[in-house]
Write a protein that holds these residues in place. Sequence first.
Motif, PDB file in Angstrom:
ATOM      1  N   LEU A 136      -7.904  67.979 -10.780  1.00 27.04           N
ATOM      2  CA  LEU A 136      -6.967  67.095 -11.471  1.00 27.04           C
ATOM      3  C   LEU A 136      -7.664  65.819 -11.935  1.00 27.04           C
ATOM      4  N   LEU A 137      -8.507  65.252 -11.098  1.00 30.78           N
ATOM      5  CA  LEU A 137      -9.166  63.992 -11.425  1.00 30.78           C
ATOM      6  C   LEU A 137     -10.206  64.149 -12.533  1.00 30.78           C
ATOM      7  N   ARG A 138     -10.814  65.320 -12.640  1.00 30.31           N
ATOM      8  CA  ARG A 138     -11.878  65.507 -13.642  1.00 30.31           C
ATOM      9  C   ARG A 138     -11.441  66.411 -14.797  1.00 30.31           C
ATOM     10  N   HIS A 139     -10.171  66.807 -14.860  1.00 32.38           N
ATOM     11  CA  HIS A 139      -9.615  67.621 -15.950  1.00 32.38           C
ATOM     12  C   HIS A 139     -10.236  69.021 -16.029  1.00 32.38           C
ATOM     13  N   SER A 196      -3.196  66.430 -16.192  1.00 34.87           N
ATOM     14  CA  SER A 196      -3.700  66.361 -14.816  1.00 34.87           C
ATOM     15  C   SER A 196      -3.475  65.001 -14.176  1.00 34.87           C
ATOM     16  N   THR A 197      -3.691  63.928 -14.937  1.00 35.90           N
ATOM     17  CA  THR A 197      -3.550  62.595 -14.345  1.00 35.90           C
ATOM     18  C   THR A 197      -2.086  62.243 -14.118  1.00 35.90           C
ATOM     19  N   ASP A 198      -1.163  62.816 -14.898  1.00 36.28           N
ATOM     20  CA  ASP A 198       0.253  62.663 -14.577  1.00 36.28           C
ATOM     21  C   ASP A 198       0.563  63.308 -13.229  1.00 36.28           C
ATOM     22  N   GLY A 285      -0.660  59.286 -16.756  1.00 41.55           N
ATOM     23  CA  GLY A 285      -1.668  59.656 -17.735  1.00 41.55           C
ATOM     24  C   GLY A 285      -1.639  58.814 -18.983  1.00 41.55           C
ATOM     25  N   GLY A 286      -0.513  58.107 -19.257  1.00 45.41           N
ATOM     26  CA  GLY A 286      -0.477  57.363 -20.506  1.00 45.41           C
ATOM     27  C   GLY A 286       0.697  56.437 -20.696  1.00 45.41           C
ATOM     28  N   GLY A 287       1.340  55.982 -19.626  1.00 50.22           N
ATOM     29  CA  GLY A 287       2.589  55.263 -19.772  1.00 50.22           C
ATOM     30  C   GLY A 287       2.548  53.755 -19.745  1.00 50.22           C
TER      31      GLY A 287
END
Length: 424
Positions: A136-139, A196-198, A285-287
């Motif tokens: 998850l951390l490295r996609h 993944s980061t979400d 992830g992008g909020g």
Amino acid sequence: MTALNPGSPEGSGMSGAALQRIDDHLKRRYIDAGRFPGTQLMVYRRGNLVHNSVQGFADLERRVALKDDTIFRIYSMTKPITSVAFMILVEQGLVALDEPVHKYIPEWKNLGVFQAGTAPAFMTKPPTRPMQIIDLLRHTSGLTYGFQQRTNVDAAYRDKQIGTLDPAGTLDSMIASLADIPLEFSPGEAWNYSVSTDVIGYLVGKISGISFEQFLKERIFNPLGMADTDFLVPADKAQRLAACYNATVGGMMSARSPDAKSGLTLQDDPAKSPFLSLPSFISGGGGLCSTAADYLTFCQALLNGGERGGVRLIGPKTLALMTTNHLPGNRDLPDMSRSMFAEATYAGIGFGLGFSVTMDPAKTLIAGSPGEYAWGGAATTSFWIDPAEDLITIFMTQVIPSSAYPIRRELRTMIYAAITESNL
């Protein structure tokens, strides 16, 4: 706004004249040409803010000038903050990088890998190994983004509004929906920019026992004094939120654009932006929205080994682990990526735990240093940290997509050209 320590470029081994040329370049090539509404550029070196330029407009329609305290949508520049938050929990011994994700999300235990078909009638095969936290951390998780528009799996994400600029539902509903969509590939086999980061943000809340947004406030934003960084812009700061625009590239004007001269179409009006209220989907992830000064504060803590002003986020060894290339076989992004889009695309760039990492500057064909780490956001915001040169760069504007113009390459080239005393 976070207090800053200004200093002369020459006193920190940089050329003031060369930095001014960057401002001239931004104004002439981007602002005056109608490609960007306005820009803010911060350069921090050897303990001093050696350059802070603010040009153009935050809101073209209302002719509101961009200012030092303008609030920007930072989109995927949220990812490094979320990743640091998760590593705080790792340092506490509450979770480990090699643990299977299904330990915390049991409904994902039997996720298969896409073979054929469309939703809901997918054909799948078992993965070669379970998805791990590090994936998850490295996609390398096998997850994707709806906007990739590459496969039937991407299409299933779009159908459920997963991994879009306006995601639907909540973190909980995303986790539940992803249990019914196969992985793009077996975890660890490829790199794909994704939600993944979400998922990492969801795990921060689940493991810590408090909401993800509250964890960020208590462990990062409030201790560092990042008062303008949040998942919403409150009413008393609403007038500081910049407008966001879609870029029109190559002279082909969008049918939505009322102004064929500007090359910009309003994408998000700050007077009625969804960022003015707390969203139901809290996106790690992008909020986030933030200011250049707040994000510089976060970067200063990282450059200083995880600590700033007596506030320690993480330890220096943890940060060193995060900023090491974790792609299997020490491969770089172009070699391992299946993604149609990423915020870094150069050869010689790997990926750590939340950041891109420069492994070989010669392969990037851009000046830089081994160990430099970075990322950017969908609205063309970006940052990088170069520990070897004791350097941080923050760039802010509000134009989607970030791939419209080669601004990041140009900034790297011109800022490294402004260094007169190298530490290497």
